[in-house]
Motif scaffolding. Structure first.
Motif, mmCIF file in Angstrom:
data_model
loop_
_atom_site.group_PDB
_atom_site.id
_atom_site.type_symbol
_atom_site.label_atom_id
_atom_site.label_comp_id
_atom_site.label_asym_id
_atom_site.label_seq_id
_atom_site.Cartn_x
_atom_site.Cartn_y
_atom_site.Cartn_z
ATOM 1 N N ARG A 222 -9.127 -3.361 1.997
ATOM 2 C CA ARG A 222 -9.662 -2.352 2.915
ATOM 3 C C ARG A 222 -10.217 -3.005 4.175
ATOM 4 O O ARG A 222 -10.038 -2.484 5.289
ATOM 5 C CB ARG A 222 -10.759 -1.543 2.229
ATOM 6 N N HIS B 237 -1.481 7.104 -4.907
ATOM 7 C CA HIS B 237 -1.148 6.265 -3.754
ATOM 8 C C HIS B 237 -2.445 5.753 -3.152
ATOM 9 O O HIS B 237 -3.534 6.049 -3.663
ATOM 10 C CB HIS B 237 -0.237 6.982 -2.752
ATOM 11 N N ASP B 238 -2.338 4.959 -2.094
ATOM 12 C CA ASP B 238 -3.456 4.103 -1.691
ATOM 13 C C ASP B 238 -4.151 4.492 -0.401
ATOM 14 O O ASP B 238 -5.296 4.084 -0.185
ATOM 15 C CB ASP B 238 -2.956 2.650 -1.564
ATOM 16 N N MET C 83 -8.823 5.558 2.374
ATOM 17 C CA MET C 83 -8.217 4.718 1.343
ATOM 18 C C MET C 83 -8.816 5.059 -0.013
ATOM 19 O O MET C 83 -9.971 5.495 -0.122
ATOM 20 C CB MET C 83 -8.405 3.237 1.672
ATOM 21 N N GLY C 84 -8.016 4.863 -1.048
ATOM 22 C CA GLY C 84 -8.465 5.146 -2.391
ATOM 23 C C GLY C 84 -9.593 4.227 -2.813
ATOM 24 O O GLY C 84 -9.649 3.065 -2.408
ATOM 25 N N LEU D 228 0.846 -1.180 0.000
ATOM 26 C CA LEU D 228 0.000 0.000 0.000
ATOM 27 C C LEU D 228 0.889 1.240 0.000
ATOM 28 O O LEU D 228 1.695 1.435 0.913
ATOM 29 C CB LEU D 228 -0.919 0.006 1.226
ATOM 30 N N LYS D 229 0.737 2.069 -1.005
ATOM 31 C CA LYS D 229 1.558 3.273 -1.139
ATOM 32 C C LYS D 229 0.970 4.414 -0.309
ATOM 33 O O LYS D 229 -0.219 4.719 -0.422
ATOM 34 C CB LYS D 229 1.656 3.681 -2.612
ATOM 35 N N HIS E 41 -5.516 8.237 -7.344
ATOM 36 C CA HIS E 41 -5.054 6.847 -7.243
ATOM 37 C C HIS E 41 -3.548 6.701 -7.455
ATOM 38 O O HIS E 41 -3.077 5.612 -7.794
ATOM 39 C CB HIS E 41 -5.812 5.942 -8.226
ATOM 40 N N TYR F 63 -12.690 9.400 -1.461
ATOM 41 C CA TYR F 63 -11.998 8.331 -0.754
ATOM 42 C C TYR F 63 -13.007 7.429 -0.057
ATOM 43 O O TYR F 63 -14.184 7.750 0.057
ATOM 44 C CB TYR F 63 -11.044 8.861 0.343
ATOM 45 N N HIS G 237 -9.880 2.853 -5.473
ATOM 46 C CA HIS G 237 -9.350 1.797 -6.338
ATOM 47 C C HIS G 237 -8.822 0.603 -5.562
ATOM 48 O O HIS G 237 -8.547 -0.441 -6.151
ATOM 49 C CB HIS G 237 -8.204 2.358 -7.192
ATOM 50 N N VAL G 238 -8.656 0.746 -4.249
ATOM 51 C CA VAL G 238 -8.078 -0.337 -3.440
ATOM 52 C C VAL G 238 -9.087 -1.481 -3.310
ATOM 53 O O VAL G 238 -10.282 -1.257 -3.067
ATOM 54 C CB VAL G 238 -7.660 0.184 -2.051
#
Length: 269
Positions: A245, A103-104, A236-237, A42-43, A101, A119, A239-240
């Motif tokens: 999550r 980072h995460d 959190m994004g 996770l970035k 997106h 988010y 896209h995760v």
């Protein structure tokens, strides 16, 4: 002659990247063999001006509440690895890059309507921010409510930071002189000491340590009244992977139940 920019230096960088990739692949293989979820990277970033979440600790080193929180989540969920918490990014850009997106996750951010559209906020809240006014050490003002600030009129200018949630919060309260031109909390402390504002609205935990590291201890004081409170969350994004999550959320829930979150707050307050 140095090796900067030479094929030898480039080769070393390539080797380092290859070894990191192999290490991650090996971790994924080991987890898969053990029947555990695969390793997920996770970035994240270190958000500038957000002490005690992220605190500079010498060249190339970042410490703080959120750094400790990432490590605590990794201990509970060994398949999760947070990377990037040693790299600084301005707060506005950190929010923008999560929304796009790049980072995460962002640690300990306030929920707003706009952010909720960009988010995913994980419950429960990590902790609660306490907003208090900082004044010059010689200021005789006694502030017990926002009405006391309003009565000061032009002599009660409140400093806040551009890009933070505080200007929006003060706009909703209304009736005060607000200066939100500064881009970092340190700049606002300097403005306060220089007399370019009566108060600086800032948040705890970590306020006294921040004042000391900024070199203004003895020049300013924290007024005792808590003027506002606000919960902060792990964001959190969108896209995760939802399963990832849920793993982060599970770890946060456990840290709340086992008292580790309270211990971290006490450490960095």
């Amino acid at each position: 002659m140095g090796l900067r920019g030479t094929p030898a230096r480039q080769a070393r960088r390539l080797l380092g990247s290859t070894l990191l990739a192999c290490a991650l692949l090996g971790a994924q293989t080991a987890h898969a063999a053990a029947g555990a979820p695969p390793t997920t990277v996770l970035k994240v970033v270190a958000q500038e001006g957000t002490e005690p979440k992220f605190i500079p600790a010498g060249i190339g080193r970042v410490v703080g509440l959120c750094v400790d929180l990432f490590r605590a989540i990794e201990r509970i969920e060994p398949g999760l690895i947070f990377v990037g918490d040693q790299q600084w990014l301005p707060l506005l850009r950190a929010h923008s890059e999560l929304a796009s997106h790049q980072h995460d996750a962002l640690c300990a951010v306030q929920r707003t309507d706009q952010r909720a559209r960009q988010y995913i906020f994980l419950d429960p809240p990590l902790f609660q921010l306490r907003y208090q006014l900082i004044a010059r050490a010689s200021d005789p003002a006694v502030i017990t409510s926002w009405d006391d600030v309003r009565k000061l009129g032009a002599h009660g200018v409140v400093l806040t930071n551009r890009g933070y949630v505080t200007p929006e919060m003060l706009a909703r309260i209304g009736g005060m002189q607000v200066d939100s031109s500064a881009t970092s909390p340190v700049i606002n402390l300097q403005k306060l000491v220089a007399g370019r504002g009566r108060f600086f609205l800032h948040r705890a935990p970590g306020m006294q340590g921040f004042i000391e590291r900024a070199g203004v201890a003895g020049k300013v004081k924290i007024l005792p009244t808590v003027m506002l409170t606000s919960d902060v969350y792990m964001a959190m994004g969108t896209h995760v992977d939802p399963a990832v999550r849920l793993r982060v959320q599970h770890a946060i829930e456990l840290l709340e139940k086992n008292g580790e979150m309270a211990r971290l707050l006490k450490k960095w307050d």
